[in-house]
Design an enzyme around this catalytic site. Structure first.
Site, PDB file in Angstrom:
ATOM      1  N   GLU A  57      -6.471   3.960   8.824  1.00 47.66           N
ATOM      2  CA  GLU A  57      -6.296   5.244   8.030  1.00 47.66           C
ATOM      3  C   GLU A  57      -7.391   6.088   7.564  1.00 47.66           C
ATOM      4  OE1 GLU A  57      -1.483   5.107   7.194  1.00 47.66           O
ATOM      5  OE2 GLU A  57      -2.514   5.704   5.841  1.00 47.66           O
ATOM      6  N   GLY A 111       3.115  -1.472   4.131  1.00 48.22           N
ATOM      7  CA  GLY A 111       3.273  -0.364   4.074  1.00 48.22           C
ATOM      8  C   GLY A 111       4.422   0.861   3.528  1.00 48.22           C
ATOM      9  N   GLY A 112       5.788   1.304   4.504  1.00 44.82           N
ATOM     10  CA  GLY A 112       6.206   1.613   4.534  1.00 44.82           C
ATOM     11  C   GLY A 112       7.459   0.585   3.345  1.00 44.82           C
ATOM     12  N   GLY A 114       3.539   2.575  13.740  1.00 51.54           N
ATOM     13  CA  GLY A 114       4.578   3.759  14.099  1.00 51.54           C
ATOM     14  C   GLY A 114       4.310   3.926  15.234  1.00 51.54           C
ATOM     15  N   HIS A 165      -9.254   0.851   5.632  1.00 51.04           N
ATOM     16  CA  HIS A 165      -7.752   0.635   5.897  1.00 51.04           C
ATOM     17  C   HIS A 165      -7.844   1.953   7.503  1.00 51.04           C
ATOM     18  CE1 HIS A 165      -3.851   2.358   6.436  1.00 51.04           C
ATOM     19  NE2 HIS A 165      -3.781   0.788   5.417  1.00 51.04           N
ATOM     20  N   ASN A 190       1.268  -1.369   0.247  1.00 52.47           N
ATOM     21  CA  ASN A 190       0.125  -0.079   0.494  1.00 52.47           C
ATOM     22  C   ASN A 190       0.779   1.277  -0.012  1.00 52.47           C
ATOM     23  OD1 ASN A 190      -2.215   2.293   0.403  1.00 52.47           O
ATOM     24  ND2 ASN A 190      -2.435   1.686   2.704  1.00 52.47           N
ATOM     25  N   TRP A 191       0.853   1.929  -1.474  1.00 46.78           N
ATOM     26  CA  TRP A 191       2.257   2.800  -0.932  1.00 46.78           C
ATOM     27  C   TRP A 191       1.100   4.172  -1.153  1.00 46.78           C
ATOM     28  CZ3 TRP A 191       4.627   3.090  -7.116  1.00 46.78           C
ATOM     29  CH2 TRP A 191       5.054   1.873  -7.175  1.00 46.78           C
ATOM     30  N   LYS A 192       0.061   3.936  -0.279  1.00 45.57           N
ATOM     31  CA  LYS A 192      -0.391   5.302   0.290  1.00 45.57           C
ATOM     32  C   LYS A 192      -0.066   6.898  -0.939  1.00 45.57           C
ATOM     33  CE  LYS A 192      -0.197   2.994   4.654  1.00 45.57           C
ATOM     34  NZ  LYS A 192       0.651   3.616   5.740  1.00 45.57           N
TER      35      LYS A 192
END
Length: 250
Positions: free
Chosen positions: A97, A234-235, A173, A95, A9-11
């Protein structure tokens, strides 16, 4: 038999040039004989170009969201038909977020799931508890309710287009760390929750991904757990070598 899946997931990262650069790196580095289904989810404006670049490769493309309506006066939104028209057949929904920042409720997410399934899209359905829920011992109830309220309205036949993605929000995070054992404990609970509602065949066939800060140095141990079928990354998905190392770990 359930699939092994690694989805990135590149967001809101990577412009057009950077997207092409990363995709070309992945094309060159993702092993052709990987057992995992590999998925990347760039931002909306780069989906069509990603589909074109990845044609005839073993890497699939997903969207990060979709609107629940077929069309209409919804400025800035994207419909399922629009995604399908550029060759995108998978979407990430629910998600953490989207839930926390954009206030998406279980009811709204359920309507998006229904719309995506009506368009024969695969849904990567995200859910998971926050730190306060884990600390209070309410994490199993939160996860069960998110599943039931956001997903369990679907019919048994729809499960062939569902991938589950458990996100322990408290371990992303925050400085807190979820152990592989904690991941397995929750994944086992999730599978049992699906089994009670839809039966053993569906529960055993559905892939359950782990989305709690998977990195190259912990991926192999996490993926070794019997109810962990891959990861929603993610990251680490933004660096080709890290993402490929996670794919290889499966």
């Amino acid at each position: 038999m359930r699939k092994k899946i690694v989805a990135g997931n590149w967001k809101m990262h990577k412009n057009a040039e950077q997207t092409a650069e990363l995709l070309n790196e992945l094309i060159a580095k993702v092993p052709s004989n990987t057992e995992a289904q590999v998925i990347v989810a760039p931002t909306f404006v780069n989906l069509a170009s990603a589909v074109g670049l990845l044609e005839s490769t073993n890497i699939d493309v997903a969207a990060q969201n979709v609107h629940q309506a077929e069309s209409g006066a919804f400025t800035g939104e994207i419909s399922a038909d629009m995604l399908k028209s550029v060759g995108v057949n998978t979407v990430i929904l629910g998600h953490s977020e989207r839930r926390a920042i954009f206030n998406e409720t279980d009811a709204l997410i359920a309507s998006k799931v229904n719309t995506a399934l009506e368009h024969d899209m695969t849904v990567i359905f995200c859910f998971g508890e926050e730190l306060k829920d884990r600390q209070s011992g309410n994490h199993f109830n939160i996860v069960e309710n998110q599943l039931k309220d956001g997903l369990f309205q679907i019919e048994a036949k729809d499960w062939e287009n569902i991938v589950l993605a458990y996100e322990p929000v408290w371990a992303i995070g925050t400085g807190e760390t979820a152990s592989p054992e904690q991941a397995q404990e929750m994944h086992e609970f999730i599978r049992e929750t699906v089994r009670k509602a839809f039966g053993s065949d569906i529960a055993e066939d559905v892939s359950i991904l782990y989305g709690g800060s998977v990195k190259p140095d912990n991926a192999k141990e996490i993926f070794s757990k019997p109810d962990v079928d891959g990861g929603l990354i993610g990251g680490a998905a933004l660096k080709a070598d890290d993402f490929v190392a996670i794919v290889t770990a499966i």
